[in-house]
Design a protein around this motif. Structure first.
Motif, PDB file in Angstrom:
ATOM      1  N   THR A 239       0.859  -1.181   0.000  1.00 12.72           N
ATOM      2  CA  THR A 239       0.000   0.000   0.000  1.00 12.72           C
ATOM      3  C   THR A 239       0.894   1.230   0.000  1.00 12.72           C
ATOM      4  OG1 THR A 239      -0.025   0.124   2.399  1.00 12.72           O
ATOM      5  CG2 THR A 239      -1.737  -1.225   1.362  1.00 12.72           C
ATOM      6  N   LEU A 240       0.307   2.372  -0.154  1.00 16.80           N
ATOM      7  CA  LEU A 240       1.055   3.620  -0.154  1.00 16.80           C
ATOM      8  C   LEU A 240       1.776   3.811   1.180  1.00 16.80           C
ATOM      9  CD1 LEU A 240       1.809   6.192  -1.600  1.00 16.80           C
ATOM     10  CD2 LEU A 240      -0.288   7.233  -0.742  1.00 16.80           C
ATOM     11  N   ILE A 241       1.111   3.474   2.262  1.00 15.55           N
ATOM     12  CA  ILE A 241       1.736   3.601   3.584  1.00 15.55           C
ATOM     13  C   ILE A 241       2.913   2.639   3.703  1.00 15.55           C
ATOM     14  CG2 ILE A 241       1.376   3.218   6.051  1.00 15.55           C
ATOM     15  CD1 ILE A 241      -1.452   4.333   5.663  1.00 15.55           C
ATOM     16  N   GLY A 242       2.792   1.446   3.202  1.00 15.90           N
ATOM     17  CA  GLY A 242       3.888   0.477   3.233  1.00 15.90           C
ATOM     18  C   GLY A 242       5.081   0.966   2.433  1.00 15.90           C
ATOM     19  N   GLN A 243       4.822   1.537   1.269  1.00 25.62           N
ATOM     20  CA  GLN A 243       5.908   2.070   0.449  1.00 25.62           C
ATOM     21  C   GLN A 243       6.601   3.232   1.149  1.00 25.62           C
ATOM     22  OE1 GLN A 243       4.005   2.996  -3.252  1.00 25.62           O
ATOM     23  NE2 GLN A 243       3.958   0.853  -3.929  1.00 25.62           N
ATOM     24  N   MET A 244       5.825   4.076   1.810  1.00 22.10           N
ATOM     25  CA  MET A 244       6.407   5.208   2.528  1.00 22.10           C
ATOM     26  C   MET A 244       7.273   4.713   3.690  1.00 22.10           C
ATOM     27  SD  MET A 244       3.230   7.897   2.371  1.00 22.10           S
ATOM     28  CE  MET A 244       3.885   8.918   3.643  1.00 22.10           C
ATOM     29  N   MET A 245       6.859   3.658   4.366  1.00 21.30           N
ATOM     30  CA  MET A 245       7.656   3.110   5.467  1.00 21.30           C
ATOM     31  C   MET A 245       8.983   2.542   4.953  1.00 21.30           C
ATOM     32  SD  MET A 245       6.054   3.758   8.186  1.00 21.30           S
ATOM     33  CE  MET A 245       6.922   2.764   9.358  1.00 21.30           C
ATOM     34  N   VAL A 246       8.932   1.865   3.803  1.00 22.02           N
ATOM     35  CA  VAL A 246      10.162   1.334   3.215  1.00 22.02           C
ATOM     36  C   VAL A 246      11.119   2.481   2.887  1.00 22.02           C
ATOM     37  CG1 VAL A 246      11.115   0.195   1.176  1.00 22.02           C
ATOM     38  CG2 VAL A 246       9.152  -0.794   2.358  1.00 22.02           C
ATOM     39  N   LEU A 247      10.614   3.556   2.296  1.00 20.16           N
ATOM     40  CA  LEU A 247      11.453   4.714   1.971  1.00 20.16           C
ATOM     41  C   LEU A 247      12.000   5.371   3.236  1.00 20.16           C
ATOM     42  CD1 LEU A 247       9.522   6.357  -0.987  1.00 20.16           C
ATOM     43  CD2 LEU A 247      11.718   5.182  -1.049  1.00 20.16           C
ATOM     44  N   LEU A 248      11.189   5.443   4.275  1.00 20.71           N
ATOM     45  CA  LEU A 248      11.630   6.037   5.532  1.00 20.71           C
ATOM     46  C   LEU A 248      12.780   5.241   6.143  1.00 20.71           C
ATOM     47  CD1 LEU A 248      11.038   8.201   7.732  1.00 20.71           C
ATOM     48  CD2 LEU A 248       9.636   6.466   8.828  1.00 20.71           C
ATOM     49  N   VAL A 249      12.658   3.931   6.180  1.00 20.78           N
ATOM     50  CA  VAL A 249      13.717   3.084   6.730  1.00 20.78           C
ATOM     51  C   VAL A 249      14.979   3.192   5.877  1.00 20.78           C
ATOM     52  CG1 VAL A 249      14.390   0.689   7.150  1.00 20.78           C
ATOM     53  CG2 VAL A 249      12.161   1.513   7.907  1.00 20.78           C
ATOM     54  N   ALA A 250      14.830   3.160   4.554  1.00 22.90           N
ATOM     55  CA  ALA A 250      15.987   3.274   3.665  1.00 22.90           C
ATOM     56  C   ALA A 250      16.676   4.626   3.851  1.00 22.90           C
ATOM     57  CB  ALA A 250      15.563   3.080   2.214  1.00 22.90           C
ATOM     58  N   GLY A 251      15.915   5.689   4.008  1.00 22.08           N
ATOM     59  CA  GLY A 251      16.491   7.015   4.225  1.00 22.08           C
ATOM     60  C   GLY A 251      17.248   7.103   5.536  1.00 22.08           C
ATOM     61  N   ALA A 252      16.699   6.526   6.581  1.00 24.05           N
ATOM     62  CA  ALA A 252      17.373   6.539   7.885  1.00 24.05           C
ATOM     63  C   ALA A 252      18.685   5.756   7.825  1.00 24.05           C
ATOM     64  CB  ALA A 252      16.458   5.958   8.959  1.00 24.05           C
ATOM     65  N   LEU A 253      18.668   4.587   7.196  1.00 31.10           N
ATOM     66  CA  LEU A 253      19.895   3.806   7.050  1.00 31.10           C
ATOM     67  C   LEU A 253      20.925   4.555   6.211  1.00 31.10           C
ATOM     68  CD1 LEU A 253      18.463   0.208   6.535  1.00 31.10           C
ATOM     69  CD2 LEU A 253      19.631   1.116   8.546  1.00 31.10           C
ATOM     70  N   GLY A 254      20.480   5.219   5.164  1.00 28.35           N
ATOM     71  CA  GLY A 254      21.386   6.011   4.330  1.00 28.35           C
ATOM     72  C   GLY A 254      22.011   7.158   5.102  1.00 28.35           C
ATOM     73  N   ALA A 255      21.233   7.836   5.946  1.00 29.34           N
ATOM     74  CA  ALA A 255      21.753   8.952   6.737  1.00 29.34           C
ATOM     75  C   ALA A 255      22.816   8.474   7.724  1.00 29.34           C
ATOM     76  CB  ALA A 255      20.614   9.651   7.476  1.00 29.34           C
ATOM     77  N   VAL A 256      22.580   7.342   8.372  1.00 29.95           N
ATOM     78  CA  VAL A 256      23.552   6.795   9.318  1.00 29.95           C
ATOM     79  C   VAL A 256      24.822   6.382   8.577  1.00 29.95           C
ATOM     80  CG1 VAL A 256      24.013   4.844  10.861  1.00 29.95           C
ATOM     81  CG2 VAL A 256      21.855   6.082  11.022  1.00 29.95           C
ATOM     82  N   ALA A 257      24.665   5.743   7.438  1.00 33.36           N
ATOM     83  CA  ALA A 257      25.826   5.302   6.660  1.00 33.36           C
ATOM     84  C   ALA A 257      26.644   6.502   6.175  1.00 33.36           C
ATOM     85  CB  ALA A 257      25.379   4.451   5.479  1.00 33.36           C
ATOM     86  N   LEU A 258      25.992   7.558   5.719  1.00 31.15           N
ATOM     87  CA  LEU A 258      26.695   8.739   5.234  1.00 31.15           C
ATOM     88  C   LEU A 258      27.458   9.418   6.369  1.00 31.15           C
ATOM     89  CD1 LEU A 258      27.325  10.746   2.964  1.00 31.15           C
ATOM     90  CD2 LEU A 258      25.257  11.985   3.619  1.00 31.15           C
ATOM     91  N   SER A 259      26.825   9.538   7.518  1.00 30.58           N
ATOM     92  CA  SER A 259      27.486  10.151   8.671  1.00 30.58           C
ATOM     93  C   SER A 259      28.713   9.343   9.084  1.00 30.58           C
ATOM     94  CB  SER A 259      26.503  10.243   9.837  1.00 30.58           C
ATOM     95  OG  SER A 259      27.136  10.744  10.972  1.00 30.58           O
ATOM     96  N   SER A 260      28.599   8.044   9.120  1.00 23.99           N
ATOM     97  CA  SER A 260      29.732   7.188   9.479  1.00 23.99           C
ATOM     98  C   SER A 260      30.849   7.306   8.457  1.00 23.99           C
ATOM     99  CB  SER A 260      29.293   5.733   9.589  1.00 23.99           C
ATOM    100  OG  SER A 260      28.383   5.583  10.640  1.00 23.99           O
ATOM    101  N   TRP A 261      30.496   7.355   7.198  1.00 24.28           N
ATOM    102  CA  TRP A 261      31.500   7.478   6.140  1.00 24.28           C
ATOM    103  C   TRP A 261      32.237   8.805   6.262  1.00 24.28           C
ATOM    104  CZ3 TRP A 261      31.888  10.725   1.769  1.00 24.28           C
ATOM    105  CH2 TRP A 261      32.892  10.365   0.873  1.00 24.28           C
ATOM    106  N   LEU A 262      31.527   9.899   6.556  1.00 31.24           N
ATOM    107  CA  LEU A 262      32.170  11.198   6.727  1.00 31.24           C
ATOM    108  C   LEU A 262      33.106  11.187   7.937  1.00 31.24           C
ATOM    109  CD1 LEU A 262      29.221  13.611   5.903  1.00 31.24           C
ATOM    110  CD2 LEU A 262      31.224  13.112   4.484  1.00 31.24           C
ATOM    111  N   ASP A 263      32.706  10.539   9.032  1.00 26.62           N
ATOM    112  CA  ASP A 263      33.575  10.434  10.206  1.00 26.62           C
ATOM    113  C   ASP A 263      34.846   9.659   9.875  1.00 26.62           C
ATOM    114  OD1 ASP A 263      32.014  11.934  11.879  1.00 26.62           O
ATOM    115  OD2 ASP A 263      31.075  10.218  12.878  1.00 26.62           O
TER     116      ASP A 263
END
Length: 170
Positions: free
Chosen positions: A18-42
C-alpha cells in the motif's frame, strides 16, 4: 457436468504494498542512508587527521638525533623548525603554522590543521617530546580540539587527563 474454473481475484489486502507500506520502506531506507553517510564522513575525517599526525611524526627522527647529541642536557633555547625539518609537501597543515618551541627538557611541535573536515579544521595538533637524562625522547600527542570531537583524532592524540610526559622514575 462441466466445471468452470475462474481466476480468483485478490482481495485488496493481497494486492501488494500500500502507499503507507511504500512510505515506510522509503523512511527506513532514508534513515539507514543517513547513518551510513554520517559514518562514512567520520571515517574520512579520522583518515585525514591520521595523515596529519603521521606527517607531524616525520620530525621525530631529527629530534631524537638532536636529543642524543644533547646528551641529557636541556633542549637548545634557540631551537627552530629548520633544525627539525620542514612540513611535508602536500601536508594538511596551514602554511606557516609548523612551529617548535623548547622549554628546558620539553620540546613542543605544533601545527594548525586544514582540510581535515568538520570540527578539526583550524585546530592545533601538538607533539610533545620529553628529553630524558640518557638522551632518549619520550613522545606524547595532544591537541586543542574540543573533547567532544577527540574521537576523530588518531588514537595517540585522543583526550587523556594528563598530556605532559612524566620523567622516568628510577
Amino acid at each position: 457436468m462441466k466445471q468452470v474454473f475462474r481466476a480468483r481475484r485478490a482481495t485488496p489486502a493481497q494486492q501488494g504494498l500500500t502507499l503507507i507500506g511504500q512510505m515506510m520502506v522509503l523512511l527506513v531506507a532514508g534513515a539507514l542512508g543517513a547513518v551510513a553517510l554520517s559514518s562514512w564522513l567520520d571515517v574520512q575525517v579520522r583518515e585525514r587527521a591520521t595523515e596529519a599526525y603521521n606527517q607531524l611524526e616525520a620530525i621525530k627522527p631529527a629530534a631524537e638525533k638532536l636529543g642524543r647529541e644533547q646528551r641529557g642536557q636541556p633542549w637548545p633555547a634557540s631551537l627552530a623548525m629548520a633544525t627539525l625539518g620542514e612540513a611535508p609537501a602536500g601536508s594538511r597543515f596551514v602554511a606557516g603554522s609548523w612551529q617548535a618551541s623548547a622549554q628546558d627538557r620539553l620540546l613542543t611541535v605544533s601545527v594548525q590543521l586544514q582540510d581535515t573536515g568538520r570540527h578539526l579544521d583550524g585546530q592545533r595538533l601538538l607533539l610533545k617530546g620529553w628529553l630524558e637524562e640518557d638522551g632518549d625522547v619520550r613522545w606524547v600527542c595532544a591537541s586543542d580540539v574540543d573533547p567532544r570531537w577527540h574521537k576523530q583524532l588518531p588514537a595517540p592524540c585522543q583526550y587523556k587527563p594528563s598530556r605532559s610526559p612524566e620523567p622516568k622514575s628510577e
